[in-house]
Design an enzyme around this catalytic site. Structure first.
Site, mmCIF file in Angstrom:
data_model
loop_
_atom_site.group_PDB
_atom_site.id
_atom_site.type_symbol
_atom_site.label_atom_id
_atom_site.label_comp_id
_atom_site.label_asym_id
_atom_site.label_seq_id
_atom_site.Cartn_x
_atom_site.Cartn_y
_atom_site.Cartn_z
ATOM 1 N N TYR A 56 2.726 15.466 -15.692
ATOM 2 C CA TYR A 56 2.736 14.912 -14.079
ATOM 3 C C TYR A 56 1.254 16.075 -13.526
ATOM 4 O O TYR A 56 1.935 16.967 -13.410
ATOM 5 C CB TYR A 56 2.956 14.940 -12.709
ATOM 6 C CG TYR A 56 3.752 13.200 -12.569
ATOM 7 C CD1 TYR A 56 3.471 11.959 -13.849
ATOM 8 C CD2 TYR A 56 4.795 13.062 -12.171
ATOM 9 C CE1 TYR A 56 4.268 10.595 -14.118
ATOM 10 C CE2 TYR A 56 5.696 11.783 -12.471
ATOM 11 C CZ TYR A 56 5.476 10.829 -13.203
ATOM 12 O OH TYR A 56 5.972 9.823 -13.322
ATOM 13 N N LEU A 206 5.395 -0.987 -4.644
ATOM 14 C CA LEU A 206 4.603 -1.714 -3.488
ATOM 15 C C LEU A 206 3.407 -1.748 -5.019
ATOM 16 O O LEU A 206 2.004 -2.190 -3.981
ATOM 17 C CB LEU A 206 3.597 -0.510 -2.851
ATOM 18 C CG LEU A 206 4.922 -0.291 -1.892
ATOM 19 C CD1 LEU A 206 4.666 1.188 -0.564
ATOM 20 C CD2 LEU A 206 5.247 -1.829 -0.857
ATOM 21 N N ARG A 208 1.128 0.493 -6.685
ATOM 22 C CA ARG A 208 0.217 0.920 -6.439
ATOM 23 C C ARG A 208 -1.369 0.297 -5.302
ATOM 24 O O ARG A 208 -2.061 0.928 -5.159
ATOM 25 C CB ARG A 208 -0.791 0.873 -7.842
ATOM 26 C CG ARG A 208 0.459 1.435 -9.288
ATOM 27 C CD ARG A 208 -0.195 1.032 -10.476
ATOM 28 N NE ARG A 208 0.800 1.865 -11.592
ATOM 29 C CZ ARG A 208 1.123 0.939 -12.292
ATOM 30 N NH1 ARG A 208 2.089 -0.344 -11.494
ATOM 31 N NH2 ARG A 208 2.624 1.202 -13.076
ATOM 32 N N GLY A 209 0.225 0.051 -5.039
ATOM 33 C CA GLY A 209 -0.900 0.530 -2.966
ATOM 34 C C GLY A 209 -1.123 -1.191 -2.896
ATOM 35 O O GLY A 209 -1.810 -1.762 -1.311
ATOM 36 N N SER A 212 0.799 -3.232 0.025
ATOM 37 C CA SER A 212 0.901 -1.513 0.790
ATOM 38 C C SER A 212 0.796 -2.809 2.122
ATOM 39 O O SER A 212 1.294 -1.818 3.233
ATOM 40 C CB SER A 212 0.085 0.105 0.638
ATOM 41 O OG SER A 212 -0.852 -0.918 1.105
#
Length: 331
Positions: A56, A206, A208-209, A212
């Site tokens: 990462y 979620l 990746r949004g 959300s």
């Protein structure tokens, strides 16, 4: 915060975990000071499970976590590290390396970057197609014997690979995508994990949004944000997926919760052996996610959620085709 046990012989961890990837990579720019403040807020709230990967940001994420843990009690953090992803200086991807010598090399660098003498859960990010899983897990098992690793985990593997790995050394948990929009593990992977006494750390809760409750059709993405090539965020797929979110929003409002809290609570409600990972990069989003702890879903709630977002309702695959090809869990 409540705790859960990862697998039969795994560690006790907080009932929610924090995924750090977005603080360094793949979701566009992040504020480092805010990222560290978010890790601090998580620890202060009793969240112990911190998930990172050595690739990462090509090591940046581990260095960030080291800075965040400076001055904190190491024993209050359960550090989960994925390894094996090969990157280049421009951020490109060059496959995965699960050779035993590479495992030990990756671990040495992670320990140095993290500033710790052990990693709590160590796992290959994906299977190396050229290396039997028994060899990769066997190398980590040697590191367990050496005291450098406490527990072995896996990521995105299928039922057969789970069995083969467990035959070499007890596996604490399988990290895999699981959400209302990604339910592929329910058919064979989750039952196999439960049969073997392997816990689940669920990432992408979620989507990746998408789940959300804050995503909209007109949101602009930077070139570094991989959602720009993610099928679920494209064209008609995005419209169909956002329609599912609006159906979920009605349930959330009736519960006095947010869409994100309902989505997280749904994953947590699928079993006490499942720990959702939330990818909050800011304290505001972390606070919202932590609120899912207080959301209790009744049988009627779960039925309503199932009707609003039934299994298989998501439009588009969870990764673009080239990335899907790396997933043993999808074979």
């Amino acid at each position: 915060m409540n705790t859960r046990i990862l697998g039969t012989d795994g560690p006790a961890v907080s009932s929610l975990g924090l995924g750090l990837m977005g603080m360094s990579d793949l979701y566009g720019p992040a504020d480092e000071a805010e990222s560290i403040a978010t890790v601090h807020a998580a620890l202060d709230a009793g969240l112990t499970l911190l998930d990172t990967g050595d690739f990462y940001g090509m090591g940046h994420n581990e260095l960030l976590l080291r800075d965040a843990l400076r001055g904190r009690s190491r024993e209050n953090a359960v550090i989960s590290v994925k390894f094996g992803g090969l990157r280049d200086a421009l951020g490109g991807w060059n496959g995965y390396d699960g050779r035993p010598a590479a495992v030990k090399n990756f671990l040495a660098y992670s320990l140095r970057r993290l500033g710790t003498d052990h990693i709590d859960i160590y796992r290959p990010a994906r299977l190396d197609p050229d290396v039997p899983i028994e060899e990769t897990v066997g190398a980590i098992a040697e590191m367990v014997q050496a005291g450098l690793v406490r527990h072995i985990g896996l990521s995105e593997v299928g039922a057969d690979s789970l069995r083969r790995a467990q035959a070499v050394h007890p596996i604490a948990d399988l990290q895999i995508e699981y959400s209302l929009l990604s339910r592929g593990i329910e058919e064979s992977i989750l039952p196999t994990a439960r049969e073997l006494g392997i816990g689940i750390t669920a990432y992408g809760v979620l989507s990746r949004g998408l789940l959300s409750g804050h995503w909209n059709r007109d949101r602009e993405l930077t070139a570094q944000d991989f959602r720009g090539i993610s099928p679920r965020f494209q064209g008609d797929n995005l419209d169909r997926n956002l329609a599912l979110v609006e159906a979920l929003r009605k349930i959330a409002e009736a519960k006095g919760a947010t869409v994100a809290q309902i989505a997280i609570a749904w994953v947590a409600a699928q079993g006490g052996d499942i720990v959702p990972l939330v990818g909050a990069r800011r304290r505001e989003r972390l606070s919202e996610a932590l609120g899912a702890e207080a959301v209790s879903l009744t049988e009627a709630d779960l039925a309503a959620i199932e009707q609003a977002v039934p299994a298989g309702a998501a439009a588009g695959t969870r990764y673009a085709a080239p990335l899907m090809n790396h997933l043993d869990s999808e074979r």
